[in-house]
Design a protein around this motif. Structure first.
Motif, mmCIF file in Angstrom:
data_model
loop_
_atom_site.group_PDB
_atom_site.id
_atom_site.type_symbol
_atom_site.label_atom_id
_atom_site.label_comp_id
_atom_site.label_asym_id
_atom_site.label_seq_id
_atom_site.Cartn_x
_atom_site.Cartn_y
_atom_site.Cartn_z
ATOM 1 N N SER A 172 0.822 -1.203 0.000
ATOM 2 C CA SER A 172 0.000 0.000 0.000
ATOM 3 C C SER A 172 0.862 1.261 0.000
ATOM 4 N N ILE A 173 0.312 2.344 -0.537
ATOM 5 C CA ILE A 173 0.979 3.640 -0.591
ATOM 6 C C ILE A 173 0.087 4.674 0.084
ATOM 7 N N ASP A 174 0.684 5.502 0.915
ATOM 8 C CA ASP A 174 -0.060 6.575 1.566
ATOM 9 C C ASP A 174 -0.440 7.617 0.515
ATOM 10 N N THR A 175 -1.744 7.832 0.337
ATOM 11 C CA THR A 175 -2.218 8.828 -0.640
ATOM 12 C C THR A 175 -2.909 10.008 0.050
ATOM 13 N N GLY A 176 -2.743 10.108 1.354
ATOM 14 C CA GLY A 176 -3.392 11.171 2.108
ATOM 15 C C GLY A 176 -2.805 12.542 1.822
ATOM 16 N N PRO A 177 -3.448 13.586 2.328
ATOM 17 C CA PRO A 177 -3.021 14.959 2.030
ATOM 18 C C PRO A 177 -1.620 15.292 2.534
ATOM 19 N N ASN A 178 -1.129 14.552 3.532
ATOM 20 C CA ASN A 178 0.193 14.832 4.091
ATOM 21 C C ASN A 178 1.228 13.783 3.704
ATOM 22 N N SER A 179 0.914 12.966 2.696
ATOM 23 C CA SER A 179 1.834 11.916 2.288
ATOM 24 C C SER A 179 3.086 12.511 1.656
ATOM 25 N N ALA A 180 4.180 11.740 1.706
ATOM 26 C CA ALA A 180 5.448 12.198 1.130
ATOM 27 C C ALA A 180 5.319 12.432 -0.368
ATOM 28 N N VAL A 181 4.495 11.617 -1.031
ATOM 29 C CA VAL A 181 4.337 11.754 -2.481
ATOM 30 C C VAL A 181 3.712 13.103 -2.829
ATOM 31 N N ARG A 182 2.778 13.571 -2.002
ATOM 32 C CA ARG A 182 2.151 14.872 -2.258
ATOM 33 C C ARG A 182 3.193 15.995 -2.248
#
Length: 258
Positions: free
Chosen positions: A21-31
């Motif tokens: 799984s990948i964190d897709t939340g507003p504070n994720s590193a990808v954002r």
């Protein structure tokens, strides 16, 4: 001697999903990657910029570890007169000038930000308010139409996100040529009428369809019927997918999905 307990197939598959799984939340590193690249995009696009938004697997909820970490779609104004090919080429140049190693891809420019892989796709709106955009395809040397919002709607609302993610995990593990949007449409079609949540049996159904139907099933872009998504894989590539599915069906899930 310690006894190793085997998980039931469904439980094993859900454990694999959690691991990838990948964190897709507003504070994720990808954002944070989007914020890092925004100044470069603004300098390149100037007053023509309408929006920069996540697209592809990240926006649809089908991203897994090991794929492109984030896709950013750059929406440009319909009033922009620059030819589509020039739009693509100048973005490619801007990425290089910005200090990144640009990767020329079909409709996107690839780059790496830290340890994240990023695809930037520039598109010009076809009218002032709609979601239909025109893109330059380096593969065909021509333009194509797309609607990222429609792609997200079709995939996100399919009820098949877990199965799509598992097939992506399988694809990545064995290095198979199965582009994400093609894969997503294939899984949705293969599971028409199948019970939602019946994970292990649904994966069998998908692999059987890949084994038996990959060479003959034809998929058009739901936002552009002239864009045949299934043509993105050659006949040889489809034969490889069929063989890989056959091998997977004859193997233990603990080997196929890790």
């Amino acid at each position: 001697m310690k006894r190793i307990l085997k998980l039931p197939p469904d439980q094993h598959l859900r454990t694999v999903l959690a691991r990838h799984s990948i964190d897709t939340g507003p504070n994720s590193a990808v954002r944070g990657v989007q914020a890092t690249l925004l100044p470069l995009i603004v300098r390149w696009s100037g007053a023509s910029l309408v929006d920069v938004k996540t697209s592809g697997s990240f926006a649809k909820g089908t991203a897994v570890r090991g794929g492109t970490d984030v896709d950013l779609f750059i929406s440009l104004s319909s009033s922009l007169q620059t030819p589509l090919k020039e739009i693509y080429e100048t973005l490619n140049a801007a990425v290089t000038v910005g200090g990144y190693v640009a990767r020329r891809q079909n409709v996107s420019v690839g780059l790496t930000v830290g340890h994240w892989k990023v695809d930037l796709t520039p598109g010009r709106r076809q009218d002032q308010f709609g979601n239909y955009h025109s893109l330059w395809s380096t593969k065909t040397g021509s333009w194509l139409q797309t609607n990222i919002a429609e792609h997200c709607r079709v995939v996100s609302g399919s009820g098949r996100l877990d199965e799509i993610r598992l097939i992506k995990i399988w694809r990545n593990r064995y290095g198979l040529d199965f582009p994400s949007f093609y894969l997503e449409l294939f899984v949705i079609e293969a599971l028409k009428g199948a019970r939602i949540g019946n994970l292990q049996q649904n994966i069998v159904t998908i692999l059987e369809a890949i084994r038996d139907k990959i060479a003959v099933w034809r998929f058009a872009d739901p936002a552009n019927t002239n864009n045949i998504v299934s043509d993105t894989v050659t006949a040889g590539g489809k034969s490889n997918l069929s063989a890989a599915a056959r091998n997977a069906l004859a193997s233990q899930w603990t080997t196929v999905f890790q």
